[in-house]
Design a protein around this motif. Structure first.
Motif, mmCIF file in Angstrom:
data_model
loop_
_atom_site.group_PDB
_atom_site.id
_atom_site.type_symbol
_atom_site.label_atom_id
_atom_site.label_comp_id
_atom_site.label_asym_id
_atom_site.label_seq_id
_atom_site.Cartn_x
_atom_site.Cartn_y
_atom_site.Cartn_z
ATOM 1 N N UNK A 162 0.792 -1.232 0.000
ATOM 2 C CA UNK A 162 0.000 0.000 0.000
ATOM 3 C C UNK A 162 0.828 1.287 0.000
ATOM 4 N N UNK A 163 1.934 1.384 0.741
ATOM 5 C CA UNK A 163 2.731 2.616 0.631
ATOM 6 C C UNK A 163 3.187 2.888 -0.793
ATOM 7 N N UNK A 164 3.596 1.847 -1.514
ATOM 8 C CA UNK A 164 4.009 2.015 -2.908
ATOM 9 C C UNK A 164 2.833 2.473 -3.770
ATOM 10 N N UNK A 165 1.651 1.921 -3.497
ATOM 11 C CA UNK A 165 0.468 2.313 -4.254
ATOM 12 C C UNK A 165 0.123 3.781 -4.006
ATOM 13 N N UNK A 166 0.244 4.230 -2.759
ATOM 14 C CA UNK A 166 -0.025 5.639 -2.445
ATOM 15 C C UNK A 166 0.917 6.550 -3.226
ATOM 16 N N UNK A 167 2.181 6.170 -3.299
ATOM 17 C CA UNK A 167 3.158 6.984 -4.037
ATOM 18 C C UNK A 167 2.845 6.973 -5.532
ATOM 19 N N UNK A 168 2.418 5.825 -6.043
ATOM 20 C CA UNK A 168 2.017 5.768 -7.450
ATOM 21 C C UNK A 168 0.841 6.695 -7.728
ATOM 22 N N UNK A 169 -0.148 6.689 -6.830
ATOM 23 C CA UNK A 169 -1.301 7.580 -6.997
ATOM 24 C C UNK A 169 -0.866 9.037 -6.922
ATOM 25 N N UNK A 170 0.074 9.324 -6.009
ATOM 26 C CA UNK A 170 0.561 10.696 -5.872
ATOM 27 C C UNK A 170 1.255 11.165 -7.142
ATOM 28 N N UNK A 171 2.113 10.319 -7.686
ATOM 29 C CA UNK A 171 2.827 10.688 -8.911
ATOM 30 C C UNK A 171 1.858 10.878 -10.075
ATOM 31 N N UNK A 183 1.168 14.309 -12.191
ATOM 32 C CA UNK A 183 1.304 14.293 -13.647
ATOM 33 C C UNK A 183 0.036 14.804 -14.332
ATOM 34 N N UNK A 184 -1.130 14.400 -13.803
ATOM 35 C CA UNK A 184 -2.398 14.844 -14.385
ATOM 36 C C UNK A 184 -2.596 16.346 -14.256
ATOM 37 N N UNK A 185 -1.899 16.951 -13.302
ATOM 38 C CA UNK A 185 -1.987 18.403 -13.114
ATOM 39 C C UNK A 185 -0.752 19.120 -13.633
ATOM 40 N N UNK A 186 -0.064 18.455 -14.564
ATOM 41 C CA UNK A 186 1.043 19.096 -15.270
ATOM 42 C C UNK A 186 2.316 19.227 -14.473
ATOM 43 N N UNK A 187 2.493 18.387 -13.449
ATOM 44 C CA UNK A 187 3.689 18.480 -12.625
ATOM 45 C C UNK A 187 4.365 17.121 -12.523
ATOM 46 N N UNK A 188 5.663 17.156 -12.358
ATOM 47 C CA UNK A 188 6.428 15.924 -12.181
ATOM 48 C C UNK A 188 6.690 15.697 -10.703
ATOM 49 N N UNK A 189 6.822 14.425 -10.322
ATOM 50 C CA UNK A 189 7.163 14.126 -8.934
ATOM 51 C C UNK A 189 8.531 14.693 -8.585
ATOM 52 N N UNK A 190 9.428 14.706 -9.566
ATOM 53 C CA UNK A 190 10.764 15.269 -9.340
ATOM 54 C C UNK A 190 10.649 16.775 -9.140
ATOM 55 N N UNK A 191 11.087 17.213 -7.989
ATOM 56 C CA UNK A 191 11.036 18.639 -7.680
ATOM 57 C C UNK A 191 9.718 19.090 -7.080
#
Length: 402
Positions: A276-285, A289-297
């Motif tokens: 589940x922690x990995x899934x939460x991070x996947x959802x966050x990324x 991305x859907x809002x035009x932003x990258x997880x990096x930065x």
């Protein structure tokens, strides 16, 4: 000075037991077995001390009590087996001072057979006394639920399994002073297996609803509405809710090594919950991305890093893995938690947000990991640029839910 009770191990099991005993008027010693962390507040500890609770580091005092309860922690070792090192140390310390007619009870979460095959020989060898003849020996699974306002020591039934009928009755007499109801098991192994069943019941049902969360997201179904409707069924269903991970002190047990038969469902449940922690991070990324932003930065704010709401206990909290995975993606992670003044992940200090609303407004993504009562979720949903709610606590439509 003689005491009614010695609680050996002052962690999340021992301190609440000592608190209940002191409240019931029992003179109580507390003996620390290691670097343990309890869930009581400083005010609660002060209240216990004012009522006569006596912490001690002098093992000689253990020989002057009527009842000794071992609450030393037992965790999984690196190889997946239970580490009973602190239980063993507590038993050896007690055995050297054990007097005839003392009642010894084990509350640590241990595999079935531990009381008879592991604890009994240690106590008998160290004391020269015989369990069931010279002293009473029993097991009682701890049912501590930190932060639960509805069920505490007095109204939570206690299960007792003694080595002999007389052992069971002696332990039942002790717990009868703390709780309204005592339930007698056939023996120690049955009582130990109660703890296994209760712990695994939680693990398996959380895993089921976690899998449902992933499925419902893929299908575009509102899981939280599904649960709301399902829990109206008056029989055959108990509502569990998904989250970013299980956390807590209870160790799921598949009984590997004790028998040729393992609990395959428990093993699978652990795999689901550990993902589940990995899934939460996947959802966050994906949200970024859907809002035009990258997880990096990206600036990511984590709200609530404890494993239970309104407590400071971080044992097994999924927040650690989530923060680590986000940092590995290049995100800039900060946190807010009213119960945790400082927080580190792999010895790396994580910046703490002083002003919650300002931090939520500044963050590219805010992730609610724990629903503390102090959080105004309606206000946060307005302030946050992007809010991922892993607890289903925000008003419908106010955030992206797990």
């Amino acid at each position: 000075m003689p005491a009614d009770l010695a609680v050996i191990g002052l962690g999340h099991l021992g301190l609440p037991l000592a608190q209940a005993a002191v409240a019931a008027g029992l003179s109580t010693l507390g003996y620390r077995t290691g670097p343990e962390a309890g869930s009581l507040t400083a005010a609660e500890l002060r209240r216990m001390l004012s009522r006569g609770f006596r912490p001690t580091s002098n093992p000689a005092e253990l020989g002057r009590v009527r009842t000794a309860v071992i609450c030393a922690p037992a965790q999984r070792g690196p190889d997946g087996t239970m580490d009973l090192g602190q239980v063993e140390a507590a038993a050896r310390t007690l055995a050297e001072r054990l007097r005839p007619h003392t009642t010894v009870i084990l509350e640590s979460p241990v595999p079935p057979g531990t009381t008879e095959r592991f604890l009994r020989p240690l106590l008998e060898k160290g004391s020269g006394l015989r369990a069931g003849r010279d002293f009473h020996l029993a097991y009682s699974p701890s049912r501590v639920d930190p932060g639960n306002r509805d069920f505490g020591a007095a109204n939570t039934p206690k299960v007792i399994g003694g080595l002999t009928p007389a052992c069971t009755e002696s332990a039942a007499t002790f717990y009868g002073r703390l709780t309204d109801k005592v339930v007698r098991a056939r023996g120690p192994r049955e009582a130990e297996t109660v703890q296994v069943l209760e712990t695994n019941y939680r693990q398996v049902n959380i895993a089921l609803v976690n899998e449902m969360a992933v499925l419902c997201h893929d299908l575009g179904v509102d899981l939280w509405d599904v649960i709301r409707c399902a829990e109206t069924k008056p029989f055959g269903f108990q509502a569990f809710r998904p989250g970013p991970g299980t956390g807590g002190h209870a160790v799921p047990q598949d009984l590997a090594g004790l028998t040729s038969r393992t609990l395959r469902m428990v093993e699978l449940a652990q795999q689901v919950n550990n993902h589940m922690p990995q899934y939460v991070v996947q959802r966050a990324a994906t949200l970024l991305n859907e809002h035009g932003k990258s997880a990096r930065g990206a600036r990511v704010l984590l709200l609530g890093v404890t494993y239970k709401p309104d407590l400071a206990d971080q044992q097994g909290s999924p927040a650690h893995e989530i923060a680590l995975r986000l940092m590995q993606l290049g995100a800039s992670v900060s946190y807010h938690d009213p119960h945790v003044p400082a927080w580190s992940v792999l010895d790396r200090p994580i910046p703490r947000a002083d002003s919650l609303y300002e931090a939520a407004a500044d963050a590219d993504l805010t992730i609610l990991l724990q629903q503390h009562r102090t959080y105004d979720l309606q206000g946060l949903s307005v302030k946050a640029q992007l809010l991922l709610d892993t607890r289903g606590a925000t008003p419908t439509g106010a955030a992206h839910r797990l």
